[in-house]
Motif scaffolding. Structure first.
Motif, PDB file in Angstrom:
ATOM      1  N   LEU A 113       6.457  62.171  64.846  1.00 51.88           N
ATOM      2  CA  LEU A 113       6.831  61.333  63.706  1.00 51.88           C
ATOM      3  C   LEU A 113       7.884  60.312  64.112  1.00 51.88           C
ATOM      4  CD1 LEU A 113       6.946  63.985  60.810  1.00 51.88           C
ATOM      5  CD2 LEU A 113       5.084  62.420  61.375  1.00 51.88           C
ATOM      6  N   LYS A 114       8.807  60.757  64.964  1.00 49.58           N
ATOM      7  CA  LYS A 114       9.853  59.823  65.421  1.00 49.58           C
ATOM      8  C   LYS A 114       9.271  58.700  66.265  1.00 49.58           C
ATOM      9  CE  LYS A 114      14.149  62.292  64.952  1.00 49.58           C
ATOM     10  NZ  LYS A 114      14.714  63.565  65.400  1.00 49.58           N
ATOM     11  N   CYS A 115       8.163  58.973  66.935  1.00 52.73           N
ATOM     12  CA  CYS A 115       7.504  57.930  67.729  1.00 52.73           C
ATOM     13  C   CYS A 115       6.713  56.975  66.841  1.00 52.73           C
ATOM     14  CB  CYS A 115       6.578  58.545  68.767  1.00 52.73           C
ATOM     15  SG  CYS A 115       7.459  59.342  70.113  1.00 52.73           S
ATOM     16  N   GLY A 116       6.523  57.358  65.572  1.00 53.06           N
ATOM     17  CA  GLY A 116       5.859  56.435  64.648  1.00 53.06           C
ATOM     18  C   GLY A 116       4.548  56.918  64.066  1.00 53.06           C
TER      19      GLY A 116
END
Lengths: 193, 251
Positions: B93-96
């Motif tokens: 999720l942090k990577c998008g």
């Protein structure tokens, strides 16, 4: 142009940062009050649960800072909902910028409202060049009720406010950063406000 | 009105698309980012990346791919395959990534669904279920459909909804690869008994199969791979025909 995306630990902000990058603008992620106050434009994002997000805002004092901002502010999804007076999600008091309430969809429809739906009754510079009934990507279980500040509506179970504006504050329920070229156009419009 | 969604699925191994892809105007058909951009441009509503890498090292390359997709693609996408921890989901999720899809790991440890929904929100938790009929009963299968379980498809789907899944991706192993149409009877039963969106997967062969899965199968979205990758069904043509069949679709 100094663009700040308020980073208070709620959700997928990388996508918003990337969307602005595609428009040629480097957005700064920050929860620092001074940096936020010094910005030309501010994005107030949010994905997740309302009471948890509000608790995170309170921890950093952003709950008192945000309503006092005078630059153009764009709340996205939960960010928009937190700018309202109250949300049923987690029985949460909002920041009170938009004079409306946020309620849960009835179970006569599938919840979350997930996918592409149209926005209509558009009335704001934010939607310059956007046609009536343009498709936007939405993912949400709660909706803002109509009020005098409604600048776009969407139908799902009922007709609700999918965008709001109060002075320098704008809020959109949909995700412009995930809504193809029309979404990018709205972000571009925001940068021009 | 909320539209039905068309979702191409890309199998990824070592950061590259694996199945052969026959797509015009692609500089590198093995590059998931190039392919994803192309799909977004022709009107795909969402994308699913299924990581079939066998090793952890290979999976690390997927994170890099996710960042590049998020940078360049302006529609939502889901990442699935081998996801079994909160940390892994957090990283994706942090990577998008917009959503993650979990499958066997949810069967092995159902609390994972609750934990992910509580931490990241139901909207990003897709539970994928592979099932096939055994003696007339739909049974959940694991590890890409190779390991049968005793679990009933409909009971398991209901359970993951209650645990906080935001969406169900149902693949019928009986239909997958046949190009004879989706498992519409089971899909309709799922759609009627649950109050979260259902993605139909397995069996797409022609445009009418999509019409049927939206009308008879009551699916909210339809996922397919080869018919899109090999250009057998161009997405703009598909969407135009769906519209002609009075199905709400984004054009």
């Amino acid at each position: 142009m100094k663009l700040v995306i308020i980073n208070y630990g709620a959700g997928n902000i990388k996508s918003i940062q990337f969307a602005f990058k595609r428009l040629g603008v480097d957005a700064v992620l920050s929860n620092n009050p001074e940096e936020i106050l010094a910005a030309d434009k501010i994005i107030f994002p949010g994905v997740g649960e309302a009471s948890t997000a509000m608790a995170m805002l309170k921890e950093t004092g952003l709950d008192t800072l945000i309503p006092k901002l005078t630059q153009p502010v764009l709340g996205i999804c939960l960010g928009m909902q937190l700018l309202c007076e109250y949300t049923e999600e987690g029985n949460t008091k909002g920041l009170g910028v938009f004079k409306t309430q946020v309620k849960r969809f009835d179970n006569d429809v599938k919840v979350p409202h997930m996918g592409w739906n149209v926005i209509k009754d558009l009335k704001s510079e934010l939607f310059k060049g956007i046609k009536e009934n343009e498709y936007m990507y939405l993912v949400h279980s709660y909706y803002a009720e109509h009020c005098a500040e409604t600048i776009a509506t969407t139908d799902y179970s009922i007709n609700y406010a999918s965008a709001l504006q109060h002075n320098n504050f704008y809020g959109v329920q949909f995700h412009p950063e995930k809504s193809s070229f029309a979404g990018e156009k709205i972000l571009e419009n925001f940068l021009k406000l | 009105m909320l539209t039905k969604r068309i979702i191409p699925c890309l199998d990824i191994k070592n950061g590259r698309t694996v199945k052969g892809v026959n797509f015009v105007d692609l500089r590198d058909a093995g590059d998931p980012v190039e392919l994803a951009k192309q799909y977004a441009n022709v009107g795909a509503d969402e994308l699913v990346f299924l990581d079939i890498s066998a090793t952890l090292e290979a999976r690390a390359t997927t994170l890099d791919m996710v960042i590049r997709v998020a940078e360049q693609v302006n529609i939502p996408f889901t990442v699935g395959g081998g996801i079994s921890s909160i940390e892994h989901v957090d990283a994706l999720l942090k990577c998008g990534a917009d959503k993650v899809s979990i499958n066997s790991s949810a069967v092995k440890r159902p609390d994972l669904v609750n934990e992910l929904a509580n931490k990241f929100g139901s909207q990003c938790v897709v539970v994928a279920i592979d099932a096939k009929q055994i003696d007339g009963n739909w049974k959940v299968h694991l590890a890409g459909g190779s390991i049968p379980t005793d679990m009933d498809l409909f009971e398991w789907a209901k359970e993951v909804e209650q645990r906080g899944a935001g969406e169900i991706l149902f693949t019928s192993m009986d239909h997958d690869g046949t190009k004879n149409g989706f498992a519409n009877e089971a899909l309709a039963k799922l759609s009627e008994s649950l109050n979260i969106p259902i993605i139909a997967s397995g069996g797409a062969g022609n445009v009418l199969h999509f019409v049927d899965t939206f009308k008879e199968g009551k699916a909210d979205a339809a996922l397919a791979a080869s018919v899109f990758h090999f250009g057998e069904i161009p997405i703009p043509d598909l969407k135009k025909e769906l519209k002609e069949h009075h199905i709400e679709i984004r054009l």
